[in-house]
Design a protein around this motif. Structure first.
Motif, PDB file in Angstrom:
ATOM      1  N   GLU A  22      49.120  24.238  33.255  1.00  0.00           N
ATOM      2  CA  GLU A  22      50.204  25.208  33.478  1.00  0.00           C
ATOM      3  C   GLU A  22      49.842  26.723  33.326  1.00  0.00           C
ATOM      4  N   ASP A  23      48.350  26.725  32.988  1.00  0.00           N
ATOM      5  CA  ASP A  23      47.876  28.235  33.039  1.00  0.00           C
ATOM      6  C   ASP A  23      47.368  28.659  34.516  1.00  0.00           C
ATOM      7  N   ASN A  24      47.591  27.842  35.272  1.00  0.00           N
ATOM      8  CA  ASN A  24      47.263  28.056  36.856  1.00  0.00           C
ATOM      9  C   ASN A  24      48.467  28.232  37.507  1.00  0.00           C
ATOM     10  N   PRO A  25      48.977  29.525  37.937  1.00  0.00           N
ATOM     11  CA  PRO A  25      50.334  29.422  38.536  1.00  0.00           C
ATOM     12  C   PRO A  25      50.098  29.116  39.951  1.00  0.00           C
ATOM     13  N   GLY A  26      48.910  28.973  40.646  1.00  0.00           N
ATOM     14  CA  GLY A  26      48.819  28.395  41.972  1.00  0.00           C
ATOM     15  C   GLY A  26      49.098  26.904  42.163  1.00  0.00           C
ATOM     16  N   LEU A  27      49.337  26.511  41.087  1.00  0.00           N
ATOM     17  CA  LEU A  27      49.466  24.715  41.422  1.00  0.00           C
ATOM     18  C   LEU A  27      50.850  24.605  41.348  1.00  0.00           C
ATOM     19  N   THR A  28      51.425  23.709  42.389  1.00  0.00           N
ATOM     20  CA  THR A  28      52.539  23.003  42.428  1.00  0.00           C
ATOM     21  C   THR A  28      52.852  21.899  41.443  1.00  0.00           C
TER      22      THR A  28
ATOM     23  N   ALA B  92      41.411  21.688  30.647  1.00  0.00           N
ATOM     24  CA  ALA B  92      41.936  20.993  31.890  1.00  0.00           C
ATOM     25  C   ALA B  92      41.085  21.292  33.256  1.00  0.00           C
ATOM     26  N   VAL B  93      41.148  20.367  34.163  1.00  0.00           N
ATOM     27  CA  VAL B  93      40.793  20.500  35.377  1.00  0.00           C
ATOM     28  C   VAL B  93      41.594  21.137  36.160  1.00  0.00           C
ATOM     29  N   ARG B  94      41.319  22.029  37.186  1.00  0.00           N
ATOM     30  CA  ARG B  94      42.222  22.778  37.966  1.00  0.00           C
ATOM     31  C   ARG B  94      43.274  23.791  37.169  1.00  0.00           C
ATOM     32  N   SER B  95      42.689  24.202  35.975  1.00  0.00           N
ATOM     33  CA  SER B  95      43.629  25.120  35.339  1.00  0.00           C
ATOM     34  C   SER B  95      43.254  26.718  35.694  1.00  0.00           C
ATOM     35  N   GLY B  96      42.482  27.141  36.658  1.00  0.00           N
ATOM     36  CA  GLY B  96      42.274  28.253  37.287  1.00  0.00           C
ATOM     37  C   GLY B  96      41.115  28.971  36.309  1.00  0.00           C
ATOM     38  N   LYS B  97      40.393  28.236  35.674  1.00  0.00           N
ATOM     39  CA  LYS B  97      39.368  28.909  34.998  1.00  0.00           C
ATOM     40  C   LYS B  97      38.201  29.796  36.060  1.00  0.00           C
ATOM     41  N   THR B  98      37.525  28.634  36.584  1.00  0.00           N
ATOM     42  CA  THR B  98      36.214  29.221  37.378  1.00  0.00           C
ATOM     43  C   THR B  98      36.754  30.421  38.339  1.00  0.00           C
ATOM     44  N   SER B  99      37.698  30.221  39.167  1.00  0.00           N
ATOM     45  CA  SER B  99      37.974  31.114  40.276  1.00  0.00           C
ATOM     46  C   SER B  99      38.378  32.763  39.717  1.00  0.00           C
ATOM     47  N   VAL B 100      39.037  32.683  38.519  1.00  0.00           N
ATOM     48  CA  VAL B 100      39.229  33.989  37.987  1.00  0.00           C
ATOM     49  C   VAL B 100      38.319  34.620  37.354  1.00  0.00           C
ATOM     50  N   MET B 101      37.331  33.409  36.711  1.00  0.00           N
ATOM     51  CA  MET B 101      36.238  34.036  35.905  1.00  0.00           C
ATOM     52  C   MET B 101      35.002  34.702  36.918  1.00  0.00           C
ATOM     53  N   SER B 102      34.755  34.051  38.127  1.00  0.00           N
ATOM     54  CA  SER B 102      33.811  34.497  39.117  1.00  0.00           C
ATOM     55  C   SER B 102      34.362  35.571  39.719  1.00  0.00           C
ATOM     56  N   LEU B 103      35.558  36.041  40.079  1.00  0.00           N
ATOM     57  CA  LEU B 103      36.383  37.186  40.447  1.00  0.00           C
ATOM     58  C   LEU B 103      36.116  38.131  39.407  1.00  0.00           C
ATOM     59  N   SER B 104      36.151  37.929  38.128  1.00  0.00           N
ATOM     60  CA  SER B 104      36.071  38.896  37.204  1.00  0.00           C
ATOM     61  C   SER B 104      34.758  39.430  36.861  1.00  0.00           C
ATOM     62  N   PHE B 105      33.678  38.298  36.978  1.00  0.00           N
ATOM     63  CA  PHE B 105      32.292  38.666  37.067  1.00  0.00           C
ATOM     64  C   PHE B 105      31.852  39.425  38.093  1.00  0.00           C
ATOM     65  N   VAL B 106      32.019  39.217  39.041  1.00  0.00           N
ATOM     66  CA  VAL B 106      31.851  40.202  40.298  1.00  0.00           C
ATOM     67  C   VAL B 106      32.212  41.736  40.049  1.00  0.00           C
ATOM     68  N   ARG B 107      33.450  41.658  39.642  1.00  0.00           N
ATOM     69  CA  ARG B 107      33.969  43.208  39.407  1.00  0.00           C
ATOM     70  C   ARG B 107      33.331  43.808  38.232  1.00  0.00           C
ATOM     71  N   TRP B 108      33.043  43.243  37.240  1.00  0.00           N
ATOM     72  CA  TRP B 108      32.396  43.726  36.268  1.00  0.00           C
ATOM     73  C   TRP B 108      30.968  44.096  36.403  1.00  0.00           C
ATOM     74  N   ALA B 109      30.174  43.267  37.164  1.00  0.00           N
ATOM     75  CA  ALA B 109      28.815  43.457  37.585  1.00  0.00           C
ATOM     76  C   ALA B 109      28.759  44.662  38.517  1.00  0.00           C
ATOM     77  N   MET B 110      29.708  44.703  39.575  1.00  0.00           N
ATOM     78  CA  MET B 110      29.609  46.162  40.429  1.00  0.00           C
ATOM     79  C   MET B 110      30.121  47.271  39.795  1.00  0.00           C
ATOM     80  N   GLU B 111      30.936  47.077  38.799  1.00  0.00           N
ATOM     81  CA  GLU B 111      31.514  48.517  38.126  1.00  0.00           C
ATOM     82  C   GLU B 111      30.588  49.019  37.188  1.00  0.00           C
TER      83      GLU B 111
END
Length: 408
Positions: A184-190, A25-44
């Motif tokens: 429902e997998d995005n805890p940031g949504l009210t 679904a849209v707004r399920s928190g996929k892209t934001s966490v993915m990009s965060l994880s991607f940057v951490r992995w790339a730099m480590e």
């Protein structure tokens, strides 16, 4: 705070998997966490390497990935991040370590040439189902650095879409971790925000973008269209005096030509009159000059913005020669259908009962079953001239018009 599936995204770089696929679904928190994880992995795990963020366009990658990343407090504390808009490259540094992430847009079949030649240590393909297969496969072929990983996310499309067939259903063959998301997998949504997004879609798009289902486009396109709720009678005037007027035109030579007289008061949209000439039924084809004469009579001296299919170049030139303010319409089919469906479902789109051609076509506008069997969403190109003209107008509206507040 992260959900269980978001934590799996963060843990993915340290697993044995070569690829990560997140759909749903849209707004399920996929892209934001993915990009965060991607940057951490790339730099480590890398230094002095090139990576890629890919989306439907470079602008979409900037908007959906880079801009949010630059605001993440965790990343700002750990890294120095600088985005060069001219070169479309995000440079990330920590101490002596530096990596670069290039942005690419995969808008059509020719886009694969943009990414040829570069050597990558990893790629994140945002909304991969909207990109041509040739572009995606070229991006994957660029990942030849030892330890490279592939990151995909998308909202569902047709179940026969090549990405579902070749990657999601074959995740094990590709050594890929597949995670399916709902809102429902995005805890940031009210709950209020979830309800807002649920109100933005209708029909097949609700099934895909809200329920996260890979479903076929079949049957009526506007199954939410209601003759009682979306049509107003000729003896009940509803047009507000302050409403903004627009005329939308679908031009045909052998096919019918349709003009729609549309009024928008900022809350509701009224299709008040239609002009229609079907050369096959009338056994006579009109010239651009004759259509322009008919249009000037339809305009009735009340000047307004006129939206015309951009492919009707000769008709546009004829109207402009008469002083008409013509804007070439946005002809995006699926976005227009999705947004029109939302307006019909919300009952904010009203049609005068004398617009019998448009009403008939909205009630018979069908998905192309043959195209759907090959993974493509496309309406049947028949009896579609009124809906096409209506879509040109709807595509001119801003996004906030498609958020519905349920009636009390």
């Amino acid at each position: 705070m992260f959900s269980e599936k978001q934590l799996k995204i963060l843990a993915f770089p340290y697993t044995h998997y070569d690829a990560l696929i997140c759909d749903g679904a849209v707004r399920s928190g996929k892209t934001s966490v993915m990009s965060l994880s991607f940057v951490r992995w790339a730099m480590e795990c890398f230094d002095g390497c090139a990576f890629a963020f890919c989306s439907k366009s470079v602008g979409a990658a900037e908007r959906n990935i880079v801009t949010p990343l630059l605001q993440v407090a965790y990343l700002k504390r750990r890294y120095r991040m600088q985005y060069n808009r001219g070169d479309h490259v995000l440079t990330i540094r920590r101490g002596q370590r530096e990596n670069r992430i290039y942005l690419f847009g995969g808008k059509d079949e020719s886009s694969y040439t943009l990414i040829q030649g570069v050597t990558l240590a990893g790629v994140l393909l945002d909304e991969v189902a909207l990109m041509p297969r040739s572009f995606v496969e070229q991006a994957l072929a660029r990942c030849s650095v030892t330890g490279s990983k592939l990151w995909f996310n998308c909202n569902p499309e047709n179940p026969r879409h090549w990405f579902r067939q070749e990657w999601i259903l074959k995740a094990r063959e590709h050594n890929a971790l597949h995670l399916h998301f709902t809102m429902e997998d995005n805890p940031g949504l009210t709950d209020a925000i979830r309800q807002r997004y649920k109100s933005m879609y209708a029909g097949i798009f609700y099934s895909r973008y809200i329920l996260g289902q890979w479903v076929m486009s079949e049957g009526l396109i506007y199954d939410m269209f209601d003759l009682a709720e979306n049509v107003y009678r000729a003896d009940i005037p509803r047009l507000p005096h302050s409403a903004r007027r627009t005329i939308a035109c679908d031009y045909g030579t052998t096919n019918p030509t349709v003009f729609l007289d549309i009024y928008d008061d900022g809350d509701r949209i009224y299709v008040d009159r239609e002009y229609r000439w079907d050369s096959r039924k009338e056994l006579r084809q009109k010239t651009d000059r004759e259509y322009a004469d008919d249009f000037m009579q339809f305009l009735d001296g009340r000047w307004c913005t006129v939206l015309v299919d951009p492919s009707a170049a000769s008709f546009i030139a004829e109207l402009r020669s008469r002083g008409v303010y013509v804007v070439e319409a946005d002809n995006n089919v699926l976005d227009g259908i999705r947004h029109t469906g939302t307006l019909l479902a919300n009952r904010t789109l009203q049609i005068h009962d004398t617009c019998v051609g448009l009403i008939d076509e909205l009630g018979t506008y069908m998905w192309d079953d043959k195209a759907a069997q090959h993974g493509e969403d496309r309406p049947v190109k028949a009896q579609d001239h009124g809906p096409d003209a209506l879509r040109y107008f709807v595509n001119s509206l801003t996004d906030w018009r498609f958020v519905h507040v349920p009636p009390e």
